[in-house]
Scaffold this motif. Structure first.
Motif, PDB file in Angstrom:
ATOM      1  N   MET A  45       0.828  -1.179  -0.029  1.00 12.64           N
ATOM      2  CA  MET A  45       0.021  -0.107   0.032  1.00 12.64           C
ATOM      3  C   MET A  45       0.785   1.432  -0.149  1.00 12.64           C
ATOM      4  O   MET A  45       1.913   1.148   0.443  1.00 12.64           O
ATOM      5  CB  MET A  45      -0.877  -0.088   1.222  1.00 12.64           C
ATOM      6  N   ASP A  52      -6.793   4.178  -2.572  1.00 13.66           N
ATOM      7  CA  ASP A  52      -6.171   4.028  -1.187  1.00 13.66           C
ATOM      8  C   ASP A  52      -6.025   5.136  -0.421  1.00 13.66           C
ATOM      9  O   ASP A  52      -5.459   5.146   0.927  1.00 13.66           O
ATOM     10  CB  ASP A  52      -4.987   3.075  -1.314  1.00 13.66           C
ATOM     11  N   SER A 313      -3.271  -3.655  -0.195  1.00 17.75           N
ATOM     12  CA  SER A 313      -4.408  -3.225  -0.751  1.00 17.75           C
ATOM     13  C   SER A 313      -5.290  -4.127  -1.129  1.00 17.75           C
ATOM     14  O   SER A 313      -4.993  -5.178  -1.824  1.00 17.75           O
ATOM     15  CB  SER A 313      -3.949  -2.086  -1.691  1.00 17.75           C
ATOM     16  N   LEU A 316      -6.590  -2.366   4.004  1.00 16.75           N
ATOM     17  CA  LEU A 316      -5.608  -1.253   4.575  1.00 16.75           C
ATOM     18  C   LEU A 316      -5.792  -1.420   6.248  1.00 16.75           C
ATOM     19  O   LEU A 316      -6.331  -0.459   6.965  1.00 16.75           O
ATOM     20  CB  LEU A 316      -5.928   0.175   4.259  1.00 16.75           C
TER      21      LEU A 316
END
Length: 339
Positions: A45, A52, A313, A316
Motif C-alpha cells: 500500500m 487507497d 491493498s 488497509l
C-alpha cells in the motif's frame, strides 16, 4: 476480543529463573529489557488504482497513535499497473516521514522489478532500481520523524539493513515479487514489456548478484544472533516465495515462477535448523493476512519458524507484534483493523 497468536520459543531455564528471583533489584538496563516493546508490520500500500488515499491516512493515524517502537513496510508503495515516474519515490519518502516512529522499508516488485512493463511506462527497470536506492536509501538511519540507526549491507545492496532491539535481531532482505527479477525465458522477457534480450540478460545478472548478497546477509545475521545469544530473529522481505502453491499436479506448472527464491529459502531453512531461538519470517506480496508454520523439512515441520503475511491493498490494516523478553513465548501477533 483481541485476536493474537502466541509463538513458542526456547524455555527459560530453571537456573535463570532462580537467579532472577534471588536478585533484590535489577539494573536499569535489565529493567528496560524486561519491559519489552511492540512494532508494526505493513505493506502493499498505497495502490492509487484502488483509491487507497483516504484509507492510507487512517493507517498512518493508527500507526502514529499506537505504542510502537518502529514500523517495517515490506514493499510495494504503488500498484503494478501504474507508471514508475520519479514522483512515486518522492511520494513514498514523504509517506514514511509522516510516521512519528522510525520506519524501515524494503523494496517490492511494483516499484522497480515490473517497471519494464508497457503500462508502467516501459522503463529500464535496473535504472529504476538505481533511482530507488538513491532516493529511499540515501541516508544511513531509518525513515520517520524519529529515526534510529541501521546497519546497511555494502553497496550496491544498501537496501538490506539490520538492527537489534532488546536481544532480537531484525534483518531485511531485498527479495521482491515477480520471481525476484529472474527472467525465465524469451516469452517471459518480452510479455507486455519494453525489454529486449540484452535487458533480460542484465536482469538475470542482477538477480544472481543480489541473490548471493541476500544469502550472505542472511548468514551474517544468523551468525550475529547466535553469537549474541539472541532469543529471536525477524526476517523481512516482500515476496511470497511460493508458500501457498497448491500441492497438485495441475499446479506444478506454476513452480518455475517461484524458482528465483529457492536458494535463499534453502539457506534460510538451514540457518533456522541451526538456531535455538525462533525465526519470524515476514512478507507481503499476496495481500492476505496469515500466521502459520508453512515449512517442512524432510517431512518434519520446522516449528521454530513462523510466517506472518501482512495485509495489502485494498485491505488497509497492519499487524502489531509485541515482544515480551520475560515470556518464554516471546512474540504476540495481533492484526490491527483500521476503521
Amino acid at each position: 476480543m483481541r485476536q493474537s497468536t502466541r509463538l513458542a520459543l526456547t524455555l527459560i531455564t530453571a537456573a535463570a529463573l532462580a537467579t532472577s528471583a534471588g536478585c533484590a533489584s535489577s539494573p536499569p538496563a535489565a529493567k528496560a529489557a524486561e519491559e519489552g516493546f511492540s512494532f508494526a508490520l505493513w505493506g502493499d500500500m498505497p495502490y492509487k488504482r484502488n483509491g487507497d488515499d483516504p484509507g492510507l491516512s487512517a493507517v498512518i493515524s493508527s500507526l502514529n497513535a499506537a505504542d510502537i517502537a518502529f514500523s517495517i513496510h515490506d514493499g510495494d508503495v504503488k500498484d503494478g499497473s501504474s507508471r514508475c515516474d520519479d514522483v512515486v519515490y518522492t511520494e513514498a519518502l514523504a509517506l514514511f516521514n509522516r510516521l512519528k516512529a522510525p520506519a524501515v522499508y524494503t523494496p517490492g516488485d511494483n516499484e522497480w522489478t515490473d517497471c519494464h512493463r508497457l503500462n508502467n511506462g516501459g522503463y529500464d527497470n535496473l535504472e529504476r532500481l538505481a533511482h530507488l536506492r538513491r532516493v529511499m536509501f540515501g541516508r544511513p538511519e531509518s525513515l520517520g520523524q524519529r529515526t534510529m540507526a541501521l546497519e546497511h549491507q555494502a553497496a550496491p545492496h544498501v537496501e538490506n539493513v539490520r538492527f537489534e532491539r532488546q536481544g532480537i535481531i531484525f534483518a531485511t532482505f531485498h527479495m521482491p515479487g515477480s520471481n525476484n527479477n529472474r527472467v525465465l525465458d524469451d516469452e517471459d522477457c518480452t510479455f507486455k514489456s519494453a525489454r529486449k534480450a540484452a535487458d533480460c540478460a542484465a536482469d538475470n545478472a542482477e538477480y544472481e548478484a543480489r541473490d548471493q548478497a541476500n544469502i550472505a546477509w542472511l548468514r551474517a545475521s544468523f551468525a550475529q544472533a547466535r553469537r549474541q545469544g539472541a532469543r529471536g530473529i525477524v526476517t523481512v522481505f516482500q515476496a511470497d516465495p511460493g508458500f501457498d502453491l497448491p500441492e497438485t499436479n495441475d499446479d506444478e506448472s506454476q513452480a518455475p515462477r517461484y524458482n528465483g527464491y529457492r536458494r535463499f529459502m534453502d539457506a534460510l531453512i538451514v540457518e533456522t535448523e541451526n538456531f535455538s531461538g525462533h525465526v519470524l519470517l515476514v512478507h507481503g506480496d499476496t495481500h492476505f493476512y496469515k500466521v502459520d508454520m508453512p515449512i517442512y523439512r524432510q517431512h518434519k515441520q520446522l516449528t521454530n519458524l513462523t510466517r506472518v503475511e501482512t495485509f495489502g491493498s485494498p485491505s488497509l490494516h497492519w499487524v502489531k507484534v509485541t515482544v515480551d523478553p520475560a515470556d518464554p513465548q516471546l512474540f504476540d501477533i495481533e492484526p490491527v483493523i483500521v476503521h
